[in-house]
Structure formats: structure tokens, C-alpha cells
Design an enzyme around this catalytic site. Structure first.
Site, PDB file in Angstrom:
ATOM      1  N   GLY A   9       1.245  -0.071   9.334  1.00 45.29           N
ATOM      2  CA  GLY A   9       1.456  -0.067   7.892  1.00 45.29           C
ATOM      3  C   GLY A   9       0.411   0.753   7.149  1.00 45.29           C
TER       4      GLY A   9
ATOM      5  N   LYS B 109       0.805  -1.222   0.000  1.00 42.60           N
ATOM      6  CA  LYS B 109       0.000   0.000   0.000  1.00 42.60           C
ATOM      7  C   LYS B 109       0.841   1.277   0.000  1.00 42.60           C
ATOM      8  CE  LYS B 109      -3.956  -2.189   2.291  1.00 42.60           C
ATOM      9  NZ  LYS B 109      -5.065  -1.818   1.405  1.00 42.60           N
TER      10      LYS B 109
END
Length: 275
Positions: free
Chosen positions: A130, A69
């Protein structure tokens, strides 16, 4: 689904451990709407080459999952406001070779927090730092949560994420949290921690609600433990369906009816829950 043909539009997903969630959801909608499209999941061995392939092969769009991502950001041409605001990408749209990155995780989490009526006063512990954690923490701040602790082993990433939204960082889970949110791969099928939980049982038992973004399996060890303890849950499949719906709109320009979206979600769940 139509027979494969040269005019078919392709969309894909990129993930280290691909699931069938997006494949089932998108292809079911393509079938309902009579679109000559197909969706396929991939586990890239080289992310840069995979993104170049989106451009070079005219692939219309790509979903982006853990752990890519953030890594895809330098590989695209533009960041839409939804991705730029949180520095995390879960969707790439290809317009004639120009790749624009979006994020539909954020809006999905915001919607789920509201639908499940989780009070913003809850003391909240988020495990993970994250790309998906960025969407979750931003969503919590957006709907008014103030007492949030980001738990992350990576101190630099954890502190930065927490401080960006006025929250705090901790290196280990702790007692006293009322809302537990897992944004790590712990409990994900096929991984080294598939049978583990991100929070100990006593913390689950003491919580008021549990949210796990892991969607495979639909019932993770954390979700099973929370249900056994009688806690309200928000599951990763809830997130998967909502964010996939917004991806579908970005790719096709078509917004399915609520009934069509519900049918695609139910199809996805029925297939993924098969033994």
C-alpha cells in the site's frame, strides 16, 4: 495548551483507526512553543467530504494514514515532489484553500535505516504493497538496498511496487530473509489481526533485524517477538515521531530544537504506553 478560541489554528489526522500519537506529539510541541494551535484525530466516514472540509473550514493541515495515502491523491490540488515521486501521501497542507500533498514517511524511513545502521547488503523481505509500503520500498532503494522482495497478496500491486524499484515480488513469506519489514496492519490494535504476526516465529528468529511500521501498540506482537529473540528493532513509534516532526515543520514553518522534538516524542511514548 491554550483554551479553545476562535483564532486557534486547527490541524487534523485522517485514519481508519486513529491513534493518539500525532495528537500527543503535535499538541505537546504547540505547548512548548506557545502556539495557539490544536491537533485532533478523525476517522472519516467519507474521505472526499473530509478533504473538502479541510479546504472549506480553513484547516491548516492533515496527516493521512492507512488506508487513505493513495486515495487522497485525486482530492488535492498539487503533489509536492516528495509525494509525486512515490505516488503516496501522508500530509496535506492548506494554503488559502489550495491543498498540497506531501510525504514525510519516506524521509523518516531513510533516517531510521541510517541511524540504526542497517547494512544495505541485508536480504530484505517487505510485507505490504500500500501507500506506506511505497515509502518504505523507495527508502530502501534510496539508501542502496538491492536484494529486496515485496510480499503481497495483491499480485498486481505487489509486482508493480517491486518492479518500480528493481526488486522482486512474492505471494508468501519465505525463509532466509535477514531484514524483515512489516508494512501491513497486521498487529495493529483494534484491528482483526491485532494479535497476529506478519512473519512466522522461525523467520523472526532467523533474521538479523526487524522493522515494524505499526505504531499502535508501541510494542506490536512482531516487535515483542523480535525483542525476545534478541534482534535489533525499528518500531512504528520511531517512524511516527520522525514523520510527525517534518509534518510540524510543514504546517507551522517552525523547526523545533532537537531537545523539543525529543521531549514531544518522550511524552507521546509515555502516554501511549500507559496501561
Amino acid at each position: 495548551m491554550p483554551i479553545l478560541n476562535k483564532d486557534m489554528t486547527l490541524c487534523i489526522s485522517l485514519a481508519a483507526r486513529p491513534s493518539n500519537n500525532g495528537t500527543l506529539f503535535h499538541n505537546h510541541l504547540y505547548g512548548q512553543l506557545g502556539l495557539n494551535w490544536i491537533y485532533k484525530a478523525f476517522a472519516p466516514t467519507d474521505l472526499a467530504q473530509a478533504v473538502a472540509g479541510i479546504r472549506g473550514l480553513g484547516i491548516r493541515g492533515a496527516a493521512v494514514s492507512m488506508p487513505y495515502k493513495e486515495a487522497v491523491i485525486p482530492l488535492v490540488d498539487h503533489l509536492a515532489p516528495s509525494a509525486a515521486a512515490i505516488d503516496s501521501v501522508n500530509t496535506i497542507v492548506n494554503e488559502n484553500g489550495v491543498l498540497t500533498a506531501h510525504n514525510t514517511d519516506f524521509s523518516a524511513v531513510v533516517e531510521l535505516l541510517r541511524v540504526h545502521q542497517l547494512p544495505a547488503t541485508l536480504r530484505t523481505m517487505v510485507r505490504g504493497s500500500g501507500g506506506m509500503a511505497k515509502a518504505v520500498v523507495a527508502a530502501l532503494r534510496h539508501v542502496g538496498f538491492q536484494n529486496v522482495v515485496v510480499v503481497a497478496r495483491n499480485e498486481a500491486a505487489g509486482r508493480k511496487l517491486a518492479e518500480t524499484y528493481g526488486f522482486t515480488w512474492a505471494s508468501e513469506t519465505f525463509d532466509g530473509a535477514e531484514l524483515l519489514v512489516n508494512v501491513t496492519p497486521i498487529g495493529m490494535a483494534g484491528g482483526p489481526e491485532a494479535d497476529q504476526m506478519p512473519f512466522p516465529p522461525e523467520q523472526v528468529a532467523a533474521a538479523q533485524a526487524v522493522f515494524d511500521v505499526v505504531s499502535v501498540p508501541a510494542e506490536t506482537p512482531l516487535i515483542r517477538a523480535a525483542r525476545t529473540a534478541g534482534k535489533p528493532v525499528v518500531t512504528g513509534t520511531d517512524v511516527a515521531a520522525l514523520q510527525a516532526l517534518e509534518q510540524f515543520v510543514l504546517y507551522t514553518g517552525i523547526r523545533p530544537t532537537a531537545e523539543q522534538a525529543r521531549a514531544a516524542r518522550e511524552f507521546m511514548l509515555a502516554q501511549t504506553q500507559r496501561p
